[in-house]
Design an enzyme around this catalytic site. Structure first.
Site, PDB file in Angstrom:
ATOM      1  N   ASN A  23      65.147 -19.753  -2.165  1.00  0.00           N
ATOM      2  CA  ASN A  23      65.478 -20.184  -0.805  1.00  0.00           C
ATOM      3  C   ASN A  23      64.744 -21.508  -0.587  1.00  0.00           C
ATOM      4  O   ASN A  23      63.550 -21.530  -0.306  1.00  0.00           O
ATOM      5  CB  ASN A  23      65.001 -19.112   0.174  1.00  0.00           C
ATOM      6  CG  ASN A  23      65.325 -19.450   1.612  1.00  0.00           C
ATOM      7  OD1 ASN A  23      65.827 -20.547   1.904  1.00  0.00           O
ATOM      8  ND2 ASN A  23      65.028 -18.537   2.507  1.00  0.00           N
ATOM      9  N   ARG A  82      70.068 -19.246  -1.881  1.00  0.00           N
ATOM     10  CA  ARG A  82      70.493 -19.147  -0.485  1.00  0.00           C
ATOM     11  C   ARG A  82      70.960 -20.523  -0.032  1.00  0.00           C
ATOM     12  O   ARG A  82      70.237 -21.509  -0.176  1.00  0.00           O
ATOM     13  CB  ARG A  82      69.328 -18.702   0.386  1.00  0.00           C
ATOM     14  CG  ARG A  82      69.713 -18.675   1.834  1.00  0.00           C
ATOM     15  CD  ARG A  82      68.530 -18.559   2.734  1.00  0.00           C
ATOM     16  NE  ARG A  82      68.978 -18.574   4.122  1.00  0.00           N
ATOM     17  CZ  ARG A  82      68.281 -19.071   5.118  1.00  0.00           C
ATOM     18  NH1 ARG A  82      67.096 -19.589   4.886  1.00  0.00           N
ATOM     19  NH2 ARG A  82      68.753 -19.057   6.329  1.00  0.00           N
ATOM     20  N   GLU A 128      67.242  -9.875   2.870  1.00  0.00           N
ATOM     21  CA  GLU A 128      68.225 -10.878   2.460  1.00  0.00           C
ATOM     22  C   GLU A 128      68.112 -11.205   0.975  1.00  0.00           C
ATOM     23  O   GLU A 128      69.105 -11.452   0.307  1.00  0.00           O
ATOM     24  CB  GLU A 128      68.029 -12.150   3.293  1.00  0.00           C
ATOM     25  CG  GLU A 128      68.453 -11.966   4.737  1.00  0.00           C
ATOM     26  CD  GLU A 128      67.810 -12.966   5.689  1.00  0.00           C
ATOM     27  OE1 GLU A 128      66.627 -12.786   6.018  1.00  0.00           O
ATOM     28  OE2 GLU A 128      68.498 -13.916   6.084  1.00  0.00           O
ATOM     29  N   HIS A 130      72.505 -16.378   9.451  1.00  0.00           N
ATOM     30  CA  HIS A 130      71.888 -15.071   9.170  1.00  0.00           C
ATOM     31  C   HIS A 130      72.918 -14.069   8.635  1.00  0.00           C
ATOM     32  O   HIS A 130      72.713 -12.855   8.727  1.00  0.00           O
ATOM     33  CB  HIS A 130      71.285 -14.417  10.434  1.00  0.00           C
ATOM     34  CG  HIS A 130      70.040 -15.046  10.960  1.00  0.00           C
ATOM     35  ND1 HIS A 130      69.679 -14.960  12.284  1.00  0.00           N
ATOM     36  CD2 HIS A 130      69.062 -15.753  10.359  1.00  0.00           C
ATOM     37  CE1 HIS A 130      68.541 -15.577  12.485  1.00  0.00           C
ATOM     38  NE2 HIS A 130      68.136 -16.081  11.326  1.00  0.00           N
ATOM     39  N   ARG A 148      63.457 -21.809  19.772  1.00  0.00           N
ATOM     40  CA  ARG A 148      64.775 -22.365  20.114  1.00  0.00           C
ATOM     41  C   ARG A 148      65.270 -21.787  21.439  1.00  0.00           C
ATOM     42  O   ARG A 148      65.045 -20.613  21.715  1.00  0.00           O
ATOM     43  CB  ARG A 148      65.793 -22.028  19.016  1.00  0.00           C
ATOM     44  CG  ARG A 148      65.598 -22.853  17.766  1.00  0.00           C
ATOM     45  CD  ARG A 148      66.557 -22.420  16.674  1.00  0.00           C
ATOM     46  NE  ARG A 148      65.820 -22.037  15.488  1.00  0.00           N
ATOM     47  CZ  ARG A 148      66.307 -21.271  14.507  1.00  0.00           C
ATOM     48  NH1 ARG A 148      67.530 -20.814  14.571  1.00  0.00           N
ATOM     49  NH2 ARG A 148      65.557 -20.981  13.477  1.00  0.00           N
TER      50      ARG A 148
END
Ligand code: ADP
Length: 400
Positions: A7, A90, A383, A179, A240
């Site tokens: 990743n 990823r 993940e 996601h 965020r």
């Protein structure tokens, strides 16, 4: 089969070496601040972690350090690189091209590059990871797993924005979500946990970490999700803002004298829990402060749970009901107080949280009451394992 899951971020390289059949993590780590004078490399499993200060000018040098740590020294996990069968990357943005994971070839690389317009930092970083692997492990099969592909099943009425249509045609402006690997994983695990086919269930998945997103999965098909063109949309998050009145953007630019890039930074890095509480993006800190009477921390807490509650309502409406609500990631898995606040008042919708079960910790578990019409589950996300599994499946397909 051993899969190296990578990743790559703009200044980081996170990795896990996973044996797919036994579902074990053989090694993991992260190179951080790649390209700066303060670069360091953390390698090893939780009880045997080593931090190495090491110069890394770029992802290629970071990759060399990772491969060295995997094959030598006190943290060695394998004897040679031959024991890595494949690599799973990823990739954040798969745009309209990728509705599933794919084996990486030159065409895939050029499409990831083309899509960098939509996710400049992320896709370029993934390409750096891919190139570093090509250089140091030439010929090793590689797979790209996209954050967006799970949401390619959304219908135009869900993914289009009511802007002039030409903007979609010209710039591909639409909802892509993010996601997706996590939502796909927790939805499947939820079905397995309940011993029911995914195709028979209406599921709302909630990935509540630093980044937060929710999705509506109707009989195995993702029909809506809260993140949009970028991961800024939707729920209030750690830093965020999520969805706000879009007119606020030009207003702030005008009244605060900020550029577009500065407002973007403000909405991505200075908002959410951090912006409202003025304390932290970490929900634990916000919770402690709210319990000590910090009013803005309490407000941040209330807004966060309210934001999740509203999406539950939306997704019940678009699916015409819900059978299962799944919570995951740092907040969803660990914060019983947030879960309690999210589900308070939803009893008339047949959603009943069991307050005692909610307090228990552990892995996959049900936290709704026995008479709740809707089952509430906590499913830790994974993940990396999903990326390893996709890589495994594609390799197997290739051999068949
Ligand atoms: P990321 O999106 O960075 O992967 P995580 O899934 O690790 O994030 O989630 C990070 C968030 O989870 C932080 O806000 C952190 O405060 C929260 N968190 C982790 N453990 C707990 C806990 N025990 N109680 C409340 N919040 C928690």
């Amino acid at each position: 089969m051993n899969v190296l899951v990578l990743n790559a971020g703009s200044s980081s390289l996170k990795y896990q070496l996973i044996n797919v059949e036994s579902q074990t993590v053989m090694a993991k780590g992260i190179c951080e601040r790649v390209g700066s004078g303060e670069a360091f490399h953390k390698h090893g499993l939780d009880d045997n972690e080593h931090v190495i200060d090491a110069p890394m000018r770029d992802h290629n040098e970071a990759m060399a350090l990772v491969l060295e740590a995997l094959t030598s020294g006190p943290t060695k996990a394998i004897d040679s690189l031959d024991e890595i069968d494949a690599i799973g990357h990823r990739v954040v943005q798969g745009g309209k091209y990728f509705d599933r994971s794919v084996l990486i070839d030159d065409d895939v690389v050029s499409k990831i590059d083309e899509l960098a317009e939509l996710a400049p930092l992320h896709n370029k970083a993934a390409l750096m990871g891919i190139n570093a692997c090509r250089e140091q492990m030439p010929g090793k099969p590689m797979v790209a797993v996209f954050d967006t592909s799970f949401f390619q099943t959304l219908l135009p009425k869900a993914y289009m924005y009511p802007l002039p249509y030409e903007l979609y045609e010209k710039h591909s402006i639409r909802k892509y979500g993010a996601h997706g690997t996590s939502h796909r994983y927790i939805a499947q695990r939820a079905a397995d946990f309940l011993d029911e086919p995914l195709d028979d269930l209406k599921i709302i998945t909630c990935h509540l970490g630093n980044g937060c997103s929710m999705s509506a999965i109707d009989h195995g098909v993702a029909i809506d999700t809260s993140m949009g063109l970028t991961p800024l949309d939707g729920l209030m998050m750690g830093t965020r803002c999520g969805a706000i009145d879009p007119a606020i953007v030009p207003f702030i630019m005008e009244h605060e004298g900020l550029t577009a890039a500065e407002v973007n930074d403000l909405m991505n890095k200075q908002s959410g829990l951090l912006g409202i509480s003025g304390l932290s993006n970490d929900l634990r800190t916000v919770r402690t402060a709210s319990e000590e009477g910090h009013e803005r921390a309490q407000l941040a807490y209330d807004m966060y749970s309210y934001s999740v509650k509203k999406y539950i309502g939306q997704y019940i409406a678009v699916m015409g009901g819900v059978d299962v609500i799944v919570l995951s990631a740092g907040v969803g898995e660990n914060c019983d107080k947030m879960r309690r606040m999210i589900f308070t008042g939803l009893q008339p919708l047949g959603i009943k949280l069991d307050l005692e079960k909610n307090k228990l910790r552990g892995g996959e578990r049900e936290i709704s009451t026995d008479d709740s019409e809707v089952q509430i589950l906590v499913i830790p996300t994974n993940e990396e394992y999903m990326i390893a599994l996709d890589t495994f499946d594609l390799m197997f397909e290739g051999e068949a």
